[in-house]
Design a protein around this motif. Structure first.
Motif, PDB file in Angstrom:
ATOM      1  N   UNK A  84       0.969  -1.194  -0.099  1.00  0.00           N
ATOM      2  CA  UNK A  84       0.096  -0.066   0.100  1.00  0.00           C
ATOM      3  C   UNK A  84       0.644   1.175  -0.156  1.00  0.00           C
ATOM      4  N   UNK A  85       2.112   1.176   0.509  1.00  0.00           N
ATOM      5  CA  UNK A  85       3.042   2.213   0.561  1.00  0.00           C
ATOM      6  C   UNK A  85       3.520   2.550  -0.596  1.00  0.00           C
ATOM      7  N   UNK A  86       3.809   1.498  -1.428  1.00  0.00           N
ATOM      8  CA  UNK A  86       4.674   1.889  -2.782  1.00  0.00           C
ATOM      9  C   UNK A  86       3.385   2.490  -3.748  1.00  0.00           C
ATOM     10  N   UNK A  87       2.065   1.928  -3.572  1.00  0.00           N
ATOM     11  CA  UNK A  87       1.000   2.261  -4.547  1.00  0.00           C
ATOM     12  C   UNK A  87       0.855   3.858  -4.115  1.00  0.00           C
ATOM     13  N   UNK A  88       0.847   4.043  -2.780  1.00  0.00           N
ATOM     14  CA  UNK A  88       0.820   5.446  -2.447  1.00  0.00           C
ATOM     15  C   UNK A  88       1.827   6.363  -3.081  1.00  0.00           C
ATOM     16  N   UNK A 135       3.478   5.754  -5.792  1.00  0.00           N
ATOM     17  CA  UNK A 135       3.306   5.970  -7.169  1.00  0.00           C
ATOM     18  C   UNK A 135       2.185   6.672  -7.617  1.00  0.00           C
ATOM     19  N   UNK A 136       1.162   6.709  -6.822  1.00  0.00           N
ATOM     20  CA  UNK A 136       0.054   7.409  -7.501  1.00  0.00           C
ATOM     21  C   UNK A 136      -0.371   8.940  -6.761  1.00  0.00           C
ATOM     22  N   UNK A 137       0.774   9.188  -5.673  1.00  0.00           N
ATOM     23  CA  UNK A 137       0.513  10.449  -4.936  1.00  0.00           C
ATOM     24  C   UNK A 137      -0.748  10.400  -4.191  1.00  0.00           C
ATOM     25  N   UNK A 138      -1.353   9.167  -3.906  1.00  0.00           N
ATOM     26  CA  UNK A 138      -2.543   9.136  -2.894  1.00  0.00           C
ATOM     27  C   UNK A 138      -1.967   8.836  -1.457  1.00  0.00           C
ATOM     28  N   UNK A 139      -2.416   9.279  -0.578  1.00  0.00           N
ATOM     29  CA  UNK A 139      -2.162   8.688   1.042  1.00  0.00           C
ATOM     30  C   UNK A 139      -2.890   7.221   1.082  1.00  0.00           C
ATOM     31  N   UNK A 140      -2.245   6.654   2.038  1.00  0.00           N
ATOM     32  CA  UNK A 140      -2.513   5.434   2.289  1.00  0.00           C
ATOM     33  C   UNK A 140      -4.024   5.515   2.731  1.00  0.00           C
ATOM     34  N   UNK A 141      -4.480   6.477   3.638  1.00  0.00           N
ATOM     35  CA  UNK A 141      -5.893   6.552   3.968  1.00  0.00           C
ATOM     36  C   UNK A 141      -6.805   7.000   2.922  1.00  0.00           C
ATOM     37  N   UNK A 142      -6.446   7.557   1.836  1.00  0.00           N
ATOM     38  CA  UNK A 142      -7.128   7.570   0.598  1.00  0.00           C
ATOM     39  C   UNK A 142      -7.309   6.302  -0.250  1.00  0.00           C
ATOM     40  N   UNK A 143      -6.286   5.502  -0.351  1.00  0.00           N
ATOM     41  CA  UNK A 143      -6.227   4.218  -0.871  1.00  0.00           C
ATOM     42  C   UNK A 143      -7.396   3.447  -0.308  1.00  0.00           C
ATOM     43  N   UNK A 144      -7.275   3.261   0.988  1.00  0.00           N
ATOM     44  CA  UNK A 144      -8.066   2.616   1.759  1.00  0.00           C
ATOM     45  C   UNK A 144      -9.499   3.095   1.515  1.00  0.00           C
ATOM     46  N   UNK A 145      -9.654   4.440   1.577  1.00  0.00           N
ATOM     47  CA  UNK A 145     -11.012   4.971   1.150  1.00  0.00           C
ATOM     48  C   UNK A 145     -11.576   4.655  -0.245  1.00  0.00           C
ATOM     49  N   UNK A 146     -10.687   4.576  -1.310  1.00  0.00           N
ATOM     50  CA  UNK A 146     -11.072   4.067  -2.398  1.00  0.00           C
ATOM     51  C   UNK A 146     -11.486   2.758  -2.698  1.00  0.00           C
TER      52      UNK A 146
END
Length: 129
Positions: free
Chosen positions: A5-9, A11-22
């Protein structure tokens, strides 16, 4: 390729929190896999999808509409006309928004010119004194 999740954050510029939200909002086209210990494991396909969703969101598409589009994609082949309709509706909203922003920019550019002329005239008067 498996990504944390950290690597995706990163690469995308999203926060870990935003990724979980998505993920919670059903915006990811594919279910996020879980690795050892229940940690989320993403693929490049997830990153590519998120980048597209970020562009849709940045351009003003509401989360429920992104979710609607995602659900159509998840359903698979056969609903391309509905997907097209979602994107065309958004395309028109973006086009209108750009037109409105162009009008705003034109007004601001005009006002900047008015104030630049005024400031120059003050400077000329002050220099002449």
């Amino acid at each position: 390729m498996r990504l944390s999740i950290g690597q995706v954050a990163e690469q995308t510029g999203l926060s870990v929190h935003a990724l979980r939200f998505y993920e919670k909002e059903g915006i990811l086209a594919h279910q996020v896999l879980r690795g050892p210990g229940g940690r989320r494991v993403y693929t490049q396909r997830d990153v590519d999808w998120l980048r597209m969703c970020i562009m849709l969101r940045t351009s003003g598409m509401p989360v429920p509409e992104i979710r609607r589009y995602t659900e159509l994609v998840r359903q698979g082949d056969g609903n391309e006309p509905q997907r097209l309709a979602v994107l065309k509706e958004h395309q028109e909203r973006v086009r209108l928004q750009m037109e409105h922003l162009r009008e705003c920019l034109d007004l601001i550019t005009h006002k900047v010119g008015v104030y630049e002329d005024y400031v120059k005239s003050i400077a000329v008067k002050t220099a002449a004194q």
